[in-house]
Enzyme design. Structure first.
Site, PDB file in Angstrom:
ATOM      1  N   GLY A 122       0.839  -1.203   0.000  1.00 10.82           N
ATOM      2  CA  GLY A 122       0.000   0.000   0.000  1.00 10.82           C
ATOM      3  C   GLY A 122       0.871   1.248   0.000  1.00 10.82           C
ATOM      4  CB  ALA A 189      22.850  -6.945  26.621  1.00 12.58           C
ATOM      5  CB  ILE A 192      15.124  -8.521  20.699  1.00 12.67           C
ATOM      6  CG1 ILE A 192      13.715  -7.906  20.592  1.00 12.67           C
ATOM      7  CG2 ILE A 192      15.342  -9.563  19.610  1.00 12.67           C
ATOM      8  CD1 ILE A 192      13.433  -7.163  19.295  1.00 12.67           C
ATOM      9  CB  ALA A 276      19.451  -8.411  18.957  1.00 13.39           C
ATOM     10  NE  ARG A 279      11.207  -4.456  15.261  1.00 10.02           N
ATOM     11  CZ  ARG A 279      11.257  -5.321  14.246  1.00 10.02           C
ATOM     12  NH1 ARG A 279      12.193  -6.252  14.210  1.00 10.02           N
ATOM     13  NH2 ARG A 279      10.383  -5.269  13.271  1.00 10.02           N
ATOM     14  CG  ASP A 319       6.964  -1.162  16.519  1.00  6.65           C
ATOM     15  OD1 ASP A 319       6.331  -0.999  17.578  1.00  6.65           O
ATOM     16  OD2 ASP A 319       7.695  -2.149  16.310  1.00  6.65           O
ATOM     17  CB  ALA A 327       2.536  -6.077  20.418  1.00  9.13           C
ATOM     18  CG  HIS A 451      -2.072 -17.908  51.355  1.00  7.45           C
ATOM     19  ND1 HIS A 451      -0.761 -17.471  51.287  1.00  7.45           N
ATOM     20  CD2 HIS A 451      -2.065 -19.078  52.028  1.00  7.45           C
ATOM     21  CE1 HIS A 451       0.003 -18.355  51.909  1.00  7.45           C
ATOM     22  NE2 HIS A 451      -0.761 -19.338  52.365  1.00  7.45           N
TER      23      HIS A 451
HETATM   24  C1  LIG Z   1      11.937 -10.970  18.322  1.00  7.39           C
HETATM   25  C2  LIG Z   1      10.920  -9.960  18.753  1.00  7.39           C
HETATM   26  C3  LIG Z   1      10.197 -10.165  19.905  1.00  7.39           C
HETATM   27  C4  LIG Z   1       9.244  -9.237  20.311  1.00  7.39           C
HETATM   28  N1  LIG Z   1       8.544  -9.490  21.450  1.00  7.39           N
HETATM   29  C5  LIG Z   1       7.612  -8.604  21.865  1.00  7.39           C
HETATM   30  C6  LIG Z   1       6.840  -8.870  23.020  1.00  7.39           C
HETATM   31  O1  LIG Z   1       6.988  -9.900  23.669  1.00  7.39           O
HETATM   32  N2  LIG Z   1       5.912  -7.963  23.387  1.00  7.39           N
HETATM   33  C7  LIG Z   1       5.713  -6.791  22.682  1.00  7.39           C
HETATM   34  O2  LIG Z   1       4.858  -5.984  23.074  1.00  7.39           O
HETATM   35  N3  LIG Z   1       6.442  -6.524  21.583  1.00  7.39           N
HETATM   36  C8  LIG Z   1       7.367  -7.399  21.152  1.00  7.39           C
HETATM   37  N4  LIG Z   1       8.075  -7.147  20.020  1.00  7.39           N
HETATM   38  C9  LIG Z   1       7.802  -5.888  19.300  1.00  7.39           C
HETATM   39  C10 LIG Z   1       6.527  -6.007  18.472  1.00  7.39           C
HETATM   40  O3  LIG Z   1       6.676  -7.060  17.561  1.00  7.39           O
HETATM   41  C11 LIG Z   1       6.252  -4.691  17.760  1.00  7.39           C
HETATM   42  O4  LIG Z   1       6.180  -3.634  18.699  1.00  7.39           O
HETATM   43  C12 LIG Z   1       4.936  -4.760  17.005  1.00  7.39           C
HETATM   44  O5  LIG Z   1       4.939  -5.808  16.065  1.00  7.39           O
HETATM   45  C13 LIG Z   1       4.662  -3.428  16.285  1.00  7.39           C
HETATM   46  O6  LIG Z   1       3.420  -3.506  15.667  1.00  7.39           O
HETATM   47  P1  LIG Z   1       3.089  -2.649  14.371  1.00  7.39           P
HETATM   48  O7  LIG Z   1       1.723  -3.072  13.954  1.00  7.39           O
HETATM   49  O8  LIG Z   1       3.345  -1.221  14.622  1.00  7.39           O
HETATM   50  O9  LIG Z   1       4.153  -3.085  13.266  1.00  7.39           O
HETATM   51  P2  LIG Z   1       4.520  -4.497  12.635  1.00  7.39           P
HETATM   52  O10 LIG Z   1       4.167  -5.601  13.542  1.00  7.39           O
HETATM   53  O11 LIG Z   1       5.918  -4.372  12.175  1.00  7.39           O
HETATM   54  O12 LIG Z   1       3.533  -4.624  11.397  1.00  7.39           O
HETATM   55  C14 LIG Z   1       3.597  -3.764  10.295  1.00  7.39           C
HETATM   56  C15 LIG Z   1       2.989  -4.481   9.110  1.00  7.39           C
HETATM   57  O13 LIG Z   1       2.849  -3.546   8.047  1.00  7.39           O
HETATM   58  C16 LIG Z   1       3.284  -4.145   6.823  1.00  7.39           C
HETATM   59  N5  LIG Z   1       3.671  -3.063   5.920  1.00  7.39           N
HETATM   60  C17 LIG Z   1       4.674  -2.163   6.064  1.00  7.39           C
HETATM   61  N6  LIG Z   1       4.658  -1.282   5.047  1.00  7.39           N
HETATM   62  C18 LIG Z   1       3.626  -1.654   4.229  1.00  7.39           C
HETATM   63  C19 LIG Z   1       3.107  -1.143   3.029  1.00  7.39           C
HETATM   64  N7  LIG Z   1       3.612  -0.056   2.460  1.00  7.39           N
HETATM   65  N8  LIG Z   1       2.057  -1.783   2.454  1.00  7.39           N
HETATM   66  C20 LIG Z   1       1.499  -2.888   3.038  1.00  7.39           C
HETATM   67  N9  LIG Z   1       1.955  -3.405   4.195  1.00  7.39           N
HETATM   68  C21 LIG Z   1       3.002  -2.788   4.787  1.00  7.39           C
HETATM   69  C22 LIG Z   1       4.452  -5.022   7.281  1.00  7.39           C
HETATM   70  O14 LIG Z   1       4.738  -6.010   6.305  1.00  7.39           O
HETATM   71  C23 LIG Z   1       3.871  -5.604   8.557  1.00  7.39           C
HETATM   72  O15 LIG Z   1       3.086  -6.729   8.296  1.00  7.39           O
HETATM   73  C24 LIG Z   1       9.017  -8.068  19.556  1.00  7.39           C
HETATM   74  C25 LIG Z   1       9.730  -7.846  18.383  1.00  7.39           C
HETATM   75  C26 LIG Z   1      10.663  -8.787  17.975  1.00  7.39           C
HETATM   76  C27 LIG Z   1      11.404  -8.549  16.700  1.00  7.39           C
END
Ligand SMILES: Cc1cc2nc3c(=O)[nH]c(=O)nc-3n(C[C@H](O)[C@H](O)[C@H](O)COP(=O)(O)OP(=O)(O)OC[C@H]3O[C@@H](n4cnc5c(N)ncnc54)[C@H](O)[C@@H]3O)c2cc1C
Length: 475
Positions: A122, A189, A192, A276, A279, A319, A327, A451
Site C-alpha cells: 500500500g 543486550a 530481544i 539485535a 529496530r 512502531d 505490540a 493465598h
Molecule cells: C523478536 C521480537 C520479539 C518481540 N517481542 C515482543 C513482546 O513480547 N511484546 C511486545 O509488546 N512486543 C514485542 N516485540 C515488538 C513487536 O513485535 C512490535 O512492537 C509490534 O509488532 C509493532 O506492531 P506494528 O503493527 O506497529 O508493526 P509491525 O508488527 O511491524 O507490522 C507492520 C505491518 O505492516 C506491513 N507493511 C509495512 N509497510 C507496508 C506497506 N507499504 N504496504 C502494506 N503493508 C506494509 C508489514 O509487512 C507488517 O506486516 C518483539 C519484536 C521482535 C522482533
C-alpha cells in the site's frame, strides 16, 4: 471509479489489525492492506509480532524453558526422567504452527468484523488515496475518507556486520534456526538479545552477548537490572558490557567478530551471530510525493498525542510513531484512532504502559524506575518483597527475584512497580490496573490477594512501603 472506503489501514500488525477491526465494529467500511511475506513466500497478516516477534519468540522461550526445567529442576521435585533428548524440528514445528494458527485467526477476525483484508503493498497518494500493488503486480487505487498508517518497524542493520541471513542474522532468522549453534554471538543486550540468547543458551549454545553500553539494562530499575544480571551470569550467558563491535566476517563455517572494550581489542569466533541492536521505523515505499506526511529526524512519522499526522484524516500508529516499540502500545493506538474516527471519545494513557522481558526469571515493570523518581525530586518510599518468602513461588521451585513498589510519600500515589520473578509479566497486570485507576498504595494494601499466589508478593511489597509487611521483615 476507484473502490471507496471510510477507512483504509496500511499494515496488519498489532497496531493496524486492531484499528481495522475496531473500525469495522464502529460500522465503518474498512480495508486493511498488508504486504508481509514469510520466508516461504506466503502472505500472512499479523506483522512482526505474530510472524517474527512476540509470538514465535514466546513459543520458543516456553519450549526451551521446559527443556531447561526438565533437565535441571525436575530432580528437585523428586522426578527422575533419565536421559532427555531434544527434538528441535518438533519444537520448531510447534512454533510455526502456533504462528500459523494466530495469523489465520486474523483473517477470521477480519471476516467477522466486516474488514476487507488485502494482501499487497500500500502506498499513500495525495488526497487520501491508496495505491495497492497486489502479489501479481496488478495495481489499483482505493479512495478513503481516513487512512491509518501502521507500517511498523524493521531490525537495525550494522554496516560493519553485513547481514547474510545464514551466519550473520537478525532476530527473525534466529527464531528459525534448524540446529542449535554450538557457539552463538549476540550483539545487543536489550530485550530481544536477552530473550533470544536465553532460548539458545537453554538449548545448549555457548552464548556471548556483546553490549556496547557499560550499564546493563539501563531501561529497567537499577535494583532489578542488578538481580537480572546475577541470574543471567549464573545461567551461563556471557554478557560483555562496554564491548563495541567493529567488524564481523564470515570465514568458512564461522563468523569472526572483532570488538574492543576497556581491556583492548578482541576477536570472538562464533557459528552464528545475531544482530539485535534495535529496530527502526519502516516507511519504505509508503508515502508518495506530496502527501504532506512528515518524518522526524529518526524516521518516525510525526504525530500528536491522538496519532494525527497533521494531514487531515491521515493517522499513524504503532512502531512507526514515537513511543515504546511494543505490540500492546500499538494496539491501544490503533483502537483509539478507530474510535476517534467514529466520533467516540478515546485516548491512550502513555504513562501507564507495561514492559516485559520474557527471560527466566521474567522481568516486568510499569511507571517510573527508582532512579527516575529520584531524579524528579519527589519524596518517595519503597517496598520490596522477595519471592523467597512466597509459599507459592517455593512450591513452584521458582523462588527467585522480588517485587518492588515505589510510591509518593505525600499522597501515596503509586509511581512505579517492578517485578523480577516467576510470571512477572502476568503479575504486572495488577499494577497496571492499579495505576490506571489511580489506586493508592493503601488501596493495594487493603485489597485481598488469594493465598498462596504469586500476587501476594505485590500485596506484601505495597505493605512494606509503609513498613507493615506481614510475611517479610520490614527494613
Ligand atoms: C523478536 C521480537 C520479539 C518481540 N517481542 C515482543 C513482546 O513480547 N511484546 C511486545 O509488546 N512486543 C514485542 N516485540 C515488538 C513487536 O513485535 C512490535 O512492537 C509490534 O509488532 C509493532 O506492531 P506494528 O503493527 O506497529 O508493526 P509491525 O508488527 O511491524 O507490522 C507492520 C505491518 O505492516 C506491513 N507493511 C509495512 N509497510 C507496508 C506497506 N507499504 N504496504 C502494506 N503493508 C506494509 C508489514 O509487512 C507488517 O506486516 C518483539 C519484536 C521482535 C522482533
Amino acid at each position: 471509479m476507484s473502490e471507496a472506503y471510510d477507512v483504509i489501514v496500511i499494515g496488519a500488525g498489532p497496531a493496524g489489525y486492531p484499528a481495522a477491526i475496531r473500525a469495522g465494529q464502529n460500522k465503518l467500511k474498512v480495508a486493511c492492506v498488508d504486504e508481509w511475506k514469510n520466508f516461504d513466500g506466503t502472505y500472512a497478516f499479523g506483522g512482526t509480532c505474530l510472524n517474527a516477534g512476540c509470538i514465535p519468540s514466546k513459543a520458543l522461550l516456553e519450549s526451551s524453558e521446559l527443556w531447561q526445567r526438565a533437565k535441571h529442576e525436575f530432580s528437585a521435585h523428586g522426578i527422575a526422567i533419565g536421559d532427555l533428548t531434544l527434538d528441535l524440528p518438533v519444537m520448531q514445528k510447534r512454533r510455526a504452527s502456533i504462528v500459523k494458527t494466530m495469523t489465520n485467526g486474523i483473517t477470521a477476525l477480519f471476516k467477522a468484523n466486516g474488514v476487507v483484508g488485502i494482501q499487497g503493498h500500500g502506498r499513500l497518494l495525495p488526497g487520501n488515496r491508496v495505491l495497492v500493488t497486489g502479489a501479481d503486480g496488478a495495481e489499483k487505487t482505493l479512495q478513503a475518507v481516513h487512512v491509518v498508517l501502521a507500517s511498523g518497524s524493521t531490525p537495525v542493520r550494522l554496516k560493519t556486520v553485513p547481514h547474510d541471513g545464514h551466519y550473520i542474522v537478525d532476530s527473525w532468522n534466529a527464531l528459525e534456526f534448524t540446529e542449535v549453534p554450538a557457539r552463538l554471538g549476540v550483539i545487543g543486550a536489550g530485550v530481544i538479545g536477552l530473550e533470544l540468547g536465553s532460548v539458545w543458551r537453554r538449548l545448549g549454545s555457548e552464548v556471548t552477548v556483546l553490549e556496547a553500553m557499560e550499564q546493563f539494562l539501563p531501561i529497567v530499575d537499577a535494583a532489578i537490572a542488578k538481580e537480572a544480571q546475577r541470574h543471567f551470569n549464573k545461567q551461563g550467558l556471557d554478557i560483555k558490557l562496554g564491548a563495541k563491535v567493529s567488524a564481523a566476517t564470515v570465514a568458512g563455517n564461522a563468523v569472526d567478530v572483532r570488538y574492543s572494550d576497556a581491556q583492548g581489542e578482541h576477536t570472538l569466533q562464533v557459528d552464528k551471530l545475531v544482530v539485535a541492536v534495535g529496530r527502526r521505523p519502516f516507511t519504505e515505499g509508503l508515502l508518495a510525493d506530496g502527501t504532506g506526511v512528515r518524518l522526524d529526524e529518526r524516521g518516525f512519522i510525526e504525530v500528536d498525542e491522538h496519532c494525527r499526522t497533521g494531514v487531515p484524516n491521515v493517522w499513524a500508529v504503532g512502531d512507526v510513531v514515537r513511543g515504546p516499540m511494543l505490540a500492546h502500545k500499538g494496539k491501544e493506538e490503533g483502537v483509539m484512532v478507530a474510535d476517534l474516527i467514529a466520533g467516540h471519545f478515546a485516548e491512550v494513557n502513555y504513562r501507564v504502559i507495561p514492559s516485559v522481558i520474557y527471560t527466566a526469571p521474567e522481568i516486568a515493570w510499569v511507571g517510573q524506575t527508582e532512579q527516575q523518581v529520584k531524579a524528579g525530586g519527589r519524596a518517595y518510599k519503597v517496598g520490596t518483597f522477595p519471592f523467597a518468602a512466597s509459599g507459592r513461588a517455593r512450591a513452584m521451585e521458582a523462588a527467585q527475584g522480588f517485587a518492588k513498589i515505589i510510591s509518593a510519600t505525600d499522597d501515596d500515589e503509586v509511581l512505579g512497580v517492578h517485578v523480577i520473578g516467576p510470571m512477572a509479566g502476568e503479575l504486572i497486570g495488577e499494577a497496571v490496573l492499579a495505576m490506571e485507576y489511580s489506586a493508592s498504595t493503601e488501596d493495594i494494601q487493603r485489597t485481598i490477594h488469594a493465598h498462596p499466589t504469586l500476587s501476594e508478593a505485590l500485596h506484601e511489597a505495597a505493605l512494606a512501603a509503609d513498613k507493615r509487611a506481614i510475611d517479610g521483615i520490614n527494613r
